[in-house]
Structure formats: C-alpha cells, structure tokens
Design a protein around this motif. Structure first.
Motif, PDB file in Angstrom:
ATOM      1  N   ASP A   1      33.324  54.836  15.627  1.00 48.86           N
ATOM      2  CA  ASP A   1      33.494  53.996  14.430  1.00 48.86           C
ATOM      3  C   ASP A   1      34.013  54.825  13.265  1.00 48.86           C
ATOM      4  N   VAL A   2      33.389  55.977  13.041  1.00 49.61           N
ATOM      5  CA  VAL A   2      33.780  56.837  11.932  1.00 49.61           C
ATOM      6  C   VAL A   2      35.217  57.326  12.112  1.00 49.61           C
ATOM      7  N   VAL A   3      35.592  57.676  13.350  1.00 44.03           N
ATOM      8  CA  VAL A   3      36.975  58.088  13.611  1.00 44.03           C
ATOM      9  C   VAL A   3      37.932  56.936  13.330  1.00 44.03           C
ATOM     10  N   GLY A   4      37.590  55.743  13.797  1.00 41.30           N
ATOM     11  CA  GLY A   4      38.443  54.586  13.569  1.00 41.30           C
ATOM     12  C   GLY A   4      38.635  54.289  12.099  1.00 41.30           C
ATOM     13  N   PHE A   5      37.609  54.532  11.320  1.00 37.79           N
ATOM     14  CA  PHE A   5      37.688  54.296   9.880  1.00 37.79           C
ATOM     15  C   PHE A   5      38.158  55.532   9.112  1.00 37.79           C
ATOM     16  N   GLN A   6      38.424  56.628   9.825  1.00 37.23           N
ATOM     17  CA  GLN A   6      38.931  57.867   9.224  1.00 37.23           C
ATOM     18  C   GLN A   6      38.012  58.369   8.106  1.00 37.23           C
ATOM     19  N   ALA A   7      36.707  58.251   8.326  1.00 34.95           N
ATOM     20  CA  ALA A   7      35.730  58.564   7.279  1.00 34.95           C
ATOM     21  C   ALA A   7      35.215  59.990   7.419  1.00 34.95           C
ATOM     22  N   SER A   8      36.087  60.957   7.152  1.00 37.17           N
ATOM     23  CA  SER A   8      35.668  62.355   7.136  1.00 37.17           C
ATOM     24  C   SER A   8      35.199  62.727   5.728  1.00 37.17           C
ATOM     25  N   TYR A   9      34.347  63.747   5.656  1.00 37.35           N
ATOM     26  CA  TYR A   9      33.755  64.138   4.374  1.00 37.35           C
ATOM     27  C   TYR A   9      34.503  65.337   3.788  1.00 37.35           C
ATOM     28  N   ASP A  10      33.905  66.024   2.843  1.00 37.07           N
ATOM     29  CA  ASP A  10      34.555  67.112   2.112  1.00 37.07           C
ATOM     30  C   ASP A  10      35.289  68.063   3.052  1.00 37.07           C
ATOM     31  N   GLY A  11      36.525  68.364   2.705  1.00 43.85           N
ATOM     32  CA  GLY A  11      37.300  69.289   3.513  1.00 43.85           C
ATOM     33  C   GLY A  11      37.811  68.697   4.801  1.00 43.85           C
TER      34      GLY A  11
ATOM     35  N   VAL B   1      33.855  74.608   5.536  1.00 47.18           N
ATOM     36  CA  VAL B   1      34.000  73.957   4.234  1.00 47.18           C
ATOM     37  C   VAL B   1      32.868  74.378   3.299  1.00 47.18           C
ATOM     38  N   VAL B   2      33.095  74.166   2.011  1.00 40.81           N
ATOM     39  CA  VAL B   2      32.024  74.203   1.016  1.00 40.81           C
ATOM     40  C   VAL B   2      31.884  72.780   0.506  1.00 40.81           C
ATOM     41  N   GLU B   3      30.731  72.187   0.752  1.00 38.64           N
ATOM     42  CA  GLU B   3      30.566  70.749   0.553  1.00 38.64           C
ATOM     43  C   GLU B   3      29.621  70.420  -0.594  1.00 38.64           C
TER      44      GLU B   3
END
Length: 384
Positions: A65-75, A253-255
């Motif tokens: 689901d997250v991949v389909g919605f392209q919902a990646s976080y910082d960095g 990353v630094v988040e």
C-alpha cells in the motif's frame, strides 16, 4: 514480542516478578521460520506462555500500500518500522482479548518514536486496554537502565535474542525492511558502508552484469513480478530477493523524529525500492500534472502520519482516499534493469488502455514536425 532485546527483557522481568504474562510473538518476516521457531521454543522453555501469530501477509500488504501511494519519509526511505507498529497492534488486539488480557505491554525504550506509536495505535484499535510502557517504571529503570543491563538480565534468565540483536547493536526488521542502530551509527561521521546488510549485498558485491525484472502495476499498486501474480508476502519476498542480490535498498538519512529532535537512520528495504520504481513509471506516464502535484503532497502527508503513529487518523484516511482516486488509472508493465545498487534502465512494455494520455513527439515525423497522439506501446515495448 519480536525477538529484540528490550521486549524480551521486559517479558522476562515481568514473568520473574510474579505478573501474569502472556507472550505474543508476531511473525512479520523478521527472520526465517527456523530462527523464529527456535526463539519461540526458548521463551516457552523459560516458562513464559507464548502465542505465535503469523502476520506476514498483513505486513506485506501494508508495505505494498505504501509503495503504491509512494509514501516514503525523510530522505526517501521506506518507514517499515513505523508501519509495522500499526500492523502489530491491529493483529494482536483480538488475540489479547481472547486470552483475557487487559494490559498491552511493549518493550520500546523511553522517549522513542515507538513508545508513542504503540500508545496511539492501542488507543485507536483498543481504547479499553491499558498500555504499559516499561521505561516509565522507576523500578525497571533502576534494574535495567541501559542495553548492557538488559542483556545481562536476558542471559541470566537463560534466554537469547534473535540474531543481530545485542547490547551493542539493535535491528528492527520485518518482511518489508530493516533498520540498524548502534552507538557507531549515531556518530554522523561514520559511514553506513560499515553496516552488514540483512536483506542483500552491498553494491560492490553485486553481480557484474545487468539483471532485468518485469513488474506489473495495476490501479497504482505492484501486482505481478516477471508475469507471476503472487500473494503480498510472496510478491514482496521475491522483490526483496532480486533487489537484494543486486545491491538495492539501503539508505542513510537524518530524519525528523516524533518528539521534535533529529536522528540518524540506516534502513534497508530492497523490495519496496525496486517496486517503487515501477509504480513511479506508471504514475509518470498516465497522471496529469495537477493530479501529480496533489499526489506528491498527499504522499508526504501519509508518510508523516505513518511515521508519527497516526496511520489510521483523519489525515491518513483523507490522503489514502485522494491517492486511491488518482492512482486508480495508473497501470503498466515495466521492465527494470538492475546493476550494482541502482535501477539503470527502464522500459514500459504495456500501458493500460483508456488512460487518455496524449504524447507529443517529433522525431518520427522528420524532427521538426510535432504530432500528438494517445500514448501507447508496441508489443516490443517501443512507443507506437
């Protein structure tokens, strides 16, 4: 319980001090089945009643689901740890009630993101349950003030953590990804190249050849791999295998953290990274500009919600609804060329008919005479 040091230490301490403890060990793909069963047997041998729960499909479906919605976080990293907290609580709550439990206890350390995530998801899925955060207890803090003392307590009880977890290093993993933490990585001058990957190899150890994989995207979601329609856990597992052996998926990353501070994060998610390239290609091809801009904003809102332990809150629900509307038309078959840690080439082999996208082109008409026509591809994958 997941096999990590802190949850094992808490369960052991509570059991040894006369509390009625029911252990719930969730299989979210954090290790192979043999290691999982060996860990479960050791906990039972220590006298702690233990329930094994298979949550691999739920974890994989949430990741897709997250991949389909392209919902990646910082960095641009895939926050598989935060996502797993929602899956864990939603899955375990019915089992807690069946066992007659009134308290949900976790092992998350004080002041961290996960402590708040467990509290927020328990409030959402089971507001009638009390959440016990062990490192708010002065007694537990005094007995186990740090990871070294936790490790000593676990060893004294005859227990052993799952591989990779120790006083010096912490791994939080599932079928979607893994995070790495230790004192060395907290030093921002330390390179992440020192991390021993769990889900693949470093780029310099990847094969000296290009490997090709074909991903089918349907309604904005990854659905097939090399022509095979697979269950979520099998699709993600196969993507992890091919991406991992080609060195994809580790990010440093630094988040921004939930409590307003920042910290360094080193994460693996090879399968999600691979599949995201195909999803992105489908979206770029069929989604018009205003919808694309809206989707990027909503993806960020969903990513922040997942990170902050609010994956089922109002903002996340609204973001999912909007993203689902935009993504519904994104369908394509995408060939990806993998080489030494990167996706070095891609080709669209199929675009869903009826997307309604118009492509402007000129070279097939002499180089300076522009033509516009519905976008399509030939059987060979060359634009028609």
């Amino acid at each position: 319980m997941s096999g990590g040091l802190s949850s094992l230490a808490v369960a052991s301490w509570l059991h040894g001090n006369g509390y009625r403890v029911e252990g719930f060990l969730l299989d979210i793909g954090q290790c192979d089945r043999k290691e999982f069963e060996a860990f479960a047997a050791s906990v039972r041998a220590a006298g702690i009643p233990l329930h094994s729960v298979d949550a691999r499909r739920a974890m994989a479906a949430a990741a897709l689901d997250v991949v389909g919605f392209q919902a990646s976080y910082d960095g641009g990293y895939w926050n598989t740890t935060g996502l797993s907290r929602s899956v864990i609580v939603e899955t375990v709550v019915p089992r807690l009630r069946e066992a007659g439990c009134t308290v949900l206890a976790h092992g998350c350390v004080g002041g961290g993101n996960d402590q708040r995530r467990f509290e927020r998801y328990t409030e959402h899925f089971a507001p009638d349950l009390t959440v016990f955060a062990p490192w708010r207890s002065p007694e537990i803090q005094q007995i186990m003030p740090d990871r070294a003392s936790m490790a000593r307590h676990v060893a004294a009880a005859g227990l052993v953590c799952m591989p990779g977890n120790s006083a010096e290093h912490s791994i939080d993993s599932n079928i979607a990804g893994a995070s790495h933490e230790d004192a060395g990585l907290e030093d921002l001058s330390t390179t992440a190249l020192r991390v021993e990957r769990l889900m693949g190899v470093a780029p310099d150890h990847a094969p000296d050849r290009v490997e090709t994989v074909v991903v089918g995207v349907e309604h904005g979601r990854p659905a097939t791999l090399d022509g095979q329609r697979l269950a979520p856990e099998d699709l993600l597992g196969a993507a992890n295998t091919v991406a991992g052996r080609n060195g994809l998926g580790l990010i440093d990353v630094v988040e921004h953290r939930v409590n307003g501070t920042k910290c360094r994060g080193v994460y693996e998610a090879p399968g999600m990274e691979l599949l995201s390239h195909a999803v992105r290609a489908a979206h770029e091809t069929v989604t018009e500009r205003n919808a694309s801009d809206t989707a990027r904003f909503l993806s960020r809102q969903l990513a922040v919600s997942v990170y902050e332990g609010a994956a089922h809150g109002l903002t996340a629900r609204a973001a999912r609804a909007g993203l689902a509307e935009i993504a519904d038309r994104a369908g394509a078959t995408v060939r990806l060329d993998l080489y030494k840690g990167g996706v070095v080439g891609r080709a669209l082999l199929r675009i869903d008919p009826g997307a309604g996208v118009v492509q402007q082109r000129r070279f097939s008409h002499g180089g300076h005479n522009w033509d516009s026509a519905p976008l399509s591809v030939t059987a060979s994958g060359v634009p028609a």
